[in-house]
Design a protein around this motif. Structure first.
Motif, PDB file in Angstrom:
ATOM      1  N   TYR A 240      27.292   5.027 -62.116  1.00  0.00           N
ATOM      2  CA  TYR A 240      26.073   5.271 -61.337  1.00  0.00           C
ATOM      3  C   TYR A 240      26.392   5.876 -59.974  1.00  0.00           C
ATOM      4  O   TYR A 240      25.666   6.730 -59.479  1.00  0.00           O
ATOM      5  N   ARG A 241      27.491   5.442 -59.371  1.00  0.00           N
ATOM      6  CA  ARG A 241      27.899   5.984 -58.077  1.00  0.00           C
ATOM      7  C   ARG A 241      28.327   7.444 -58.189  1.00  0.00           C
ATOM      8  O   ARG A 241      28.018   8.259 -57.320  1.00  0.00           O
ATOM      9  N   LEU A 242      29.071   7.756 -59.238  1.00  0.00           N
ATOM     10  CA  LEU A 242      29.588   9.115 -59.399  1.00  0.00           C
ATOM     11  C   LEU A 242      28.523  10.086 -59.882  1.00  0.00           C
ATOM     12  O   LEU A 242      28.600  11.287 -59.641  1.00  0.00           O
ATOM     13  N   ASN A 243      27.520   9.561 -60.565  1.00  0.00           N
ATOM     14  CA  ASN A 243      26.559  10.389 -61.272  1.00  0.00           C
ATOM     15  C   ASN A 243      25.297  10.639 -60.455  1.00  0.00           C
ATOM     16  O   ASN A 243      24.216  10.785 -61.015  1.00  0.00           O
ATOM     17  N   ALA A 244      25.442  10.697 -59.120  1.00  0.00           N
ATOM     18  CA  ALA A 244      24.268  10.999 -58.297  1.00  0.00           C
ATOM     19  C   ALA A 244      23.686  12.346 -58.714  1.00  0.00           C
ATOM     20  O   ALA A 244      22.474  12.524 -58.816  1.00  0.00           O
ATOM     21  N   ILE A 245      24.550  13.298 -58.937  1.00  0.00           N
ATOM     22  CA  ILE A 245      24.151  14.599 -59.489  1.00  0.00           C
ATOM     23  C   ILE A 245      25.177  14.980 -60.553  1.00  0.00           C
ATOM     24  O   ILE A 245      26.383  14.893 -60.313  1.00  0.00           O
ATOM     25  N   SER A 246      24.701  15.384 -61.716  1.00  0.00           N
ATOM     26  CA  SER A 246      25.625  15.802 -62.774  1.00  0.00           C
ATOM     27  C   SER A 246      25.389  17.274 -63.103  1.00  0.00           C
ATOM     28  O   SER A 246      24.252  17.740 -63.135  1.00  0.00           O
TER      29      SER A 246
ATOM     30  N   VAL B 265      26.546  14.235 -51.415  1.00  0.00           N
ATOM     31  CA  VAL B 265      26.451  13.258 -52.500  1.00  0.00           C
ATOM     32  C   VAL B 265      27.554  13.506 -53.515  1.00  0.00           C
ATOM     33  O   VAL B 265      28.086  14.613 -53.635  1.00  0.00           O
ATOM     34  N   ALA B 266      27.899  12.458 -54.259  1.00  0.00           N
ATOM     35  CA  ALA B 266      28.911  12.585 -55.311  1.00  0.00           C
ATOM     36  C   ALA B 266      28.365  13.448 -56.443  1.00  0.00           C
ATOM     37  O   ALA B 266      27.168  13.425 -56.750  1.00  0.00           O
ATOM     38  N   VAL B 267      29.256  14.194 -57.060  1.00  0.00           N
ATOM     39  CA  VAL B 267      28.869  15.085 -58.159  1.00  0.00           C
ATOM     40  C   VAL B 267      29.781  14.810 -59.346  1.00  0.00           C
ATOM     41  O   VAL B 267      30.999  14.675 -59.186  1.00  0.00           O
ATOM     42  N   LEU B 268      29.185  14.741 -60.526  1.00  0.00           N
ATOM     43  CA  LEU B 268      29.940  14.578 -61.757  1.00  0.00           C
ATOM     44  C   LEU B 268      29.812  15.855 -62.571  1.00  0.00           C
ATOM     45  O   LEU B 268      28.710  16.258 -62.946  1.00  0.00           O
ATOM     46  N   VAL B 269      30.952  16.531 -62.823  1.00  0.00           N
ATOM     47  CA  VAL B 269      30.964  17.784 -63.574  1.00  0.00           C
ATOM     48  C   VAL B 269      31.395  17.485 -65.008  1.00  0.00           C
ATOM     49  O   VAL B 269      32.475  16.939 -65.234  1.00  0.00           O
ATOM     50  N   LEU B 270      30.552  17.848 -65.956  1.00  0.00           N
ATOM     51  CA  LEU B 270      30.802  17.561 -67.363  1.00  0.00           C
ATOM     52  C   LEU B 270      31.029  18.861 -68.128  1.00  0.00           C
ATOM     53  O   LEU B 270      30.460  19.900 -67.788  1.00  0.00           O
ATOM     54  N   GLY B 271      31.837  18.794 -69.150  1.00  0.00           N
ATOM     55  CA  GLY B 271      32.069  19.978 -69.966  1.00  0.00           C
ATOM     56  C   GLY B 271      33.343  19.852 -70.761  1.00  0.00           C
ATOM     57  O   GLY B 271      34.199  19.014 -70.471  1.00  0.00           O
ATOM     58  N   GLU B 272      33.479  20.697 -71.772  1.00  0.00           N
ATOM     59  CA  GLU B 272      34.663  20.678 -72.615  1.00  0.00           C
ATOM     60  C   GLU B 272      35.903  21.079 -71.817  1.00  0.00           C
ATOM     61  O   GLU B 272      35.810  21.707 -70.753  1.00  0.00           O
ATOM     62  N   THR B 273      37.047  20.731 -72.342  1.00  0.00           N
ATOM     63  CA  THR B 273      38.312  21.125 -71.713  1.00  0.00           C
ATOM     64  C   THR B 273      38.416  22.640 -71.668  1.00  0.00           C
ATOM     65  O   THR B 273      38.164  23.321 -72.659  1.00  0.00           O
ATOM     66  N   GLY B 274      38.791  23.153 -70.493  1.00  0.00           N
ATOM     67  CA  GLY B 274      39.002  24.583 -70.346  1.00  0.00           C
ATOM     68  C   GLY B 274      37.790  25.383 -69.962  1.00  0.00           C
ATOM     69  O   GLY B 274      37.862  26.608 -69.861  1.00  0.00           O
ATOM     70  N   THR B 275      36.639  24.736 -69.707  1.00  0.00           N
ATOM     71  CA  THR B 275      35.420  25.486 -69.368  1.00  0.00           C
ATOM     72  C   THR B 275      35.390  25.929 -67.918  1.00  0.00           C
ATOM     73  O   THR B 275      34.598  26.799 -67.546  1.00  0.00           O
ATOM     74  N   GLY B 276      36.229  25.344 -67.064  1.00  0.00           N
ATOM     75  CA  GLY B 276      36.249  25.743 -65.661  1.00  0.00           C
ATOM     76  C   GLY B 276      35.642  24.717 -64.723  1.00  0.00           C
ATOM     77  O   GLY B 276      35.051  25.081 -63.699  1.00  0.00           O
ATOM     78  N   LYS B 277      35.791  23.444 -65.051  1.00  0.00           N
ATOM     79  CA  LYS B 277      35.240  22.397 -64.184  1.00  0.00           C
ATOM     80  C   LYS B 277      35.912  22.406 -62.810  1.00  0.00           C
ATOM     81  O   LYS B 277      35.289  22.096 -61.802  1.00  0.00           O
TER      82      LYS B 277
ATOM     83  N   ASP C 264      36.236   9.918 -44.632  1.00  0.00           N
ATOM     84  CA  ASP C 264      35.017  10.700 -44.850  1.00  0.00           C
ATOM     85  C   ASP C 264      35.331  11.744 -45.917  1.00  0.00           C
ATOM     86  O   ASP C 264      35.855  12.823 -45.621  1.00  0.00           O
ATOM     87  N   VAL C 265      35.041  11.406 -47.153  1.00  0.00           N
ATOM     88  CA  VAL C 265      35.428  12.250 -48.284  1.00  0.00           C
ATOM     89  C   VAL C 265      34.244  12.450 -49.209  1.00  0.00           C
ATOM     90  O   VAL C 265      33.520  11.501 -49.523  1.00  0.00           O
ATOM     91  N   ARG C 266      34.062  13.690 -49.638  1.00  0.00           N
ATOM     92  CA  ARG C 266      33.069  13.962 -50.666  1.00  0.00           C
ATOM     93  C   ARG C 266      33.762  13.945 -52.021  1.00  0.00           C
ATOM     94  O   ARG C 266      34.801  14.588 -52.211  1.00  0.00           O
ATOM     95  N   ILE C 267      33.198  13.209 -52.971  1.00  0.00           N
ATOM     96  CA  ILE C 267      33.807  13.068 -54.291  1.00  0.00           C
ATOM     97  C   ILE C 267      33.147  14.017 -55.284  1.00  0.00           C
ATOM     98  O   ILE C 267      31.925  14.026 -55.445  1.00  0.00           O
ATOM     99  N   VAL C 268      33.985  14.805 -55.952  1.00  0.00           N
ATOM    100  CA  VAL C 268      33.557  15.571 -57.121  1.00  0.00           C
ATOM    101  C   VAL C 268      34.454  15.126 -58.275  1.00  0.00           C
ATOM    102  O   VAL C 268      35.673  15.273 -58.203  1.00  0.00           O
ATOM    103  N   ALA C 269      33.861  14.522 -59.286  1.00  0.00           N
ATOM    104  CA  ALA C 269      34.621  14.042 -60.443  1.00  0.00           C
ATOM    105  C   ALA C 269      34.298  14.917 -61.653  1.00  0.00           C
ATOM    106  O   ALA C 269      33.238  15.547 -61.716  1.00  0.00           O
ATOM    107  N   ALA C 270      35.210  14.949 -62.594  1.00  0.00           N
ATOM    108  CA  ALA C 270      35.004  15.766 -63.798  1.00  0.00           C
ATOM    109  C   ALA C 270      35.590  15.065 -65.003  1.00  0.00           C
ATOM    110  O   ALA C 270      36.559  14.307 -64.898  1.00  0.00           O
TER     111      ALA C 270
END
Length: 611
Positions: free
Chosen positions: A436-442, A299-311, A410-416
């Protein structure tokens, strides 16, 4: 303007390099802001300068909207400054009105096609000089410059310069002061360590900054063989801390045969440390437990966090912990892609699809087929690319630019992102259906200040990794330094910590990093993160009314941003002069009456803004 002539410097007003003048003489500078950056030319009383697209103009700007000789600026003997249109194709505009001749006030904007010019008066101090700034001062200026460039859609760059050969045995000031004379005065130079400097170049992209680095190396003395690393916003990175990291990495990659390095490292994930990550806090333990569970699904994953945290590290961990670990991991910084090239970078193109497409090329999606694609700074993706990305997520097929043939991927998307995408979606700045598509898991990466128990371990980890790579004798961090590191708030997070340790290792004279080797800000000797006393140069004026469609609120929003920026400049100038409006007006290049008027019209209420 003769750029090869030695120049005296004004330490009160920032302005372009100028020929030597009598101390105290008044000068007029015409500054032109174009897509290529900022350029300026000096006027002398009774003289004129011509701005145009080609020689014999005095200031040549390669902009198609300019005529060959577009307009002339004249400083008359009576002190009045005038602009004269020279029969240009697109005209000369002052206050949105075409003019043939017009007397100008200092700071008044003049539009020559797509180029905006401003006129500034300035007076040199009795003893002009140029001083090298500190690392902390430059870091604060770089932070402000990146914020300004992001808000106004501009560029800026950072050079890391080091001396080799005979000069390496002497202090940096023996060659850096001479080097500074070749720079514009809007540029900033700061000592990084005893043999190297950092140079901030506002309004320069990667290509222009690389040319500047080469020019500085060519002009350096024979005994000061320089090497340079280049990084730029937004091409190389989207944060000031990462710009420092990339510039230093490129400097280390430079050699005698290739003294300037400006490698494109924006699309490569940056690990927290060569051997992995440090996890000590409960929040990070829980995060990595979730990462391991998430990695098993595509599933697509959305990684959230401040700049420089290690996303980027989280994205790499998701890829390496799951069934796609043997497939490719590709990454792209969405903020670093030019809007006109976004779909080509993502989906590829066919030969002849556009000018310069001499052969077919795969996009990042095809390169990541069977693996993981990390889309960093997804919040900066332009609207048309958002729509195209949504279609790929729905159909799992891409179509190269210039082709109608669909290619399954066939690609798994991880966005940040560090942005609030939900708020952006509410404002219409980001597609809600794509969110909504990207935010399946945040996943949320906490800032370093919320996991202080990891600071000492991370610092030691960075020290050992860097020392091993550099074959450095430094092996430990003293208790007083660890105390300062742990107490600091780390606004730049893990990336800032790595930069601080790297610099400390460079300046350390023994085998253990002490508090004296840390930056002033980390040691706590700087009271705040306030910007340097000298205010930055004014940004190019943007005609909000002309840029926004009638009936929209975009123009009003832009006017408010420019109003806030102007207010900040005035307050910074007043603070740095202890409230003296006369000296503040001098810093800003404005008549005192104009500054007083602006204080009133902007509604500035501050202890320093007294009458």
């Amino acid at each position: 303007m003769h750029r090869n002539e030695p120049a005296e410097r004004d330490t009160t007003i920032e302005h372009e390099q100028i020929p030597a003048v009598v101390a105290g003489e008044e000068l007029v500078s015409v500054v032109a802001f174009s897509a290529a950056g900022a350029q300026s030319v000096e006027l002398r009383r009774g003289q004129s300068v011509v701005i145009g697209r080609d020689f014999p103009a005095d200031l040549v700007i390669a902009d198609a909207s300019l005529s060959r000789q577009h307009a002339r600026f004249v400083w008359h003997d009576d002190g009045l400054i005038e602009v004269e249109d020279l029969g240009s194709r697109n005209g000369t505009l002052v206050a949105l009105e075409k003019v043939e001749r017009k007397l100008l006030q200092p700071g008044e904007r003049v539009s020559l096609g797509a180029v905006t010019c401003a006129v500034y008066r300035m007076r040199l101090r009795d003893a002009p000089s140029y001083e090298l700034g500190s690392y902390d001062e430059l870091l604060a200026a770089l932070r402000a410059e990146v914020a300004r460039a992001r808000e106004l859609g501009r560029t800026c760059a950072l050079l890391a310069l080091r001396a080799y050969g005979d000069a390496a045995a002497r202090h940096v000031t023996t060659w850096a002061l001479e080097l500074a004379k070749s720079l514009r005065s809007i540029d900033r130079v700061a000592v990084y360590d005893a043999q190297s400097v950092l140079v901030l170049l506002p309004e320069q992209g990667l290509e222009a900054a690389t040319r500047t680095a080469r020019a500085l190396i060519e002009k350096s003395r024979d005994d000061a063989r320089l090497r340079a690393g280049v990084a730029s916003f937004p091409e190389s990175a989207s944060s000031h801390e990462k710009l420092v990291s990339i510039a230093q990495a490129n400097l280390r990659a430079a050699s005698a045969s290739a003294p300037v390095q400006a490698r494109d490292v924006a699309s490569a994930p940056e690990p927290a440390a060569p051997d992995g990550v440090i996890v000590r806090s409960r929040s990070m333990v829980e995060l990595y437990e979730l990462v391991r569970r998430v990695a098993e699904r595509s599933v697509a994953v959305l990684v959230l966090g401040e700049t420089g945290t290690g996303k980027e590290v989280i994205a790499s961990a998701i890829h390496s912990s799951g069934p796609r670990a043997k497939g490719p991991l590709r990454a792209v910084n969405c903020a670093a892609i030019a809007p006109t090239l976004t779909e080509s970078v993502l989906f590829g193109h066919e030969r002849g699809a556009f000018t310069g497409a001499h052969q077919s090329a795969k996009g990042i999606f095809e390169e990541a087929d069977g693996g993981t694609l990390f889309l960093d700074e997804i919040g900066d993706l332009n609207p048309s690319a958002q729509a195209a990305l949504l279609r790929v997520l729905e159909t799992r097929k891409i179509c190269r630019v210039g082709s109608h043939r669909e290619i399954p991927v066939d690609v798994r998307i991880v966005a940040a992102t560090h942005r609030d995408l939900e708020a952006m979606a509410e404002r219409g700045e980001f597609r809600a259906d794509l969110l909504y598509r990207l935010n399946a898991i945040s996943l949320h990466v906490p800032p370093l200040r919320e996991r202080s128990e990891e600071i000492a371990a991370l610092a030691q980890h960075f020290l050992h990794a860097i020392a091993r790579a550099w074959q450095s004798p430094v092996v430990s961090i003293a208790p007083d330094a660890l105390e300062r590191l742990t107490a600091y708030a780390w606004p730049g997070n893990v990336r800032e910590l790595r930069n601080v340790i790297e610099r400390a290792l460079v300046v350390c004279k023994g085998d253990r990093i002490g508090a004296r080797d840390l930056t002033d800000r980390v040691r706590g000797t700087l009271a705040s993160a306030a910007p340097p006393s000298m205010p930055p140069p004014p940004p190019p004026q943007v005609d909000a009314d002309a840029a926004a469609p009638e009936g929209s609120d975009e123009g009003g929003a832009l006017r408010e941003k420019l109003k806030d920026y102007e207010t900040k400049l005035i307050l910074d100038a007043l603070r740095s002069t202890s409230g003296s409006q006369v000296r503040a007006a001098g810093l800003l290049g404005l008549p005192v009456r104009t500054l007083v008027h602006k204080i009133k019209t902007l509604g500035i209420r501050h202890a320093y803004a007294r009458e």
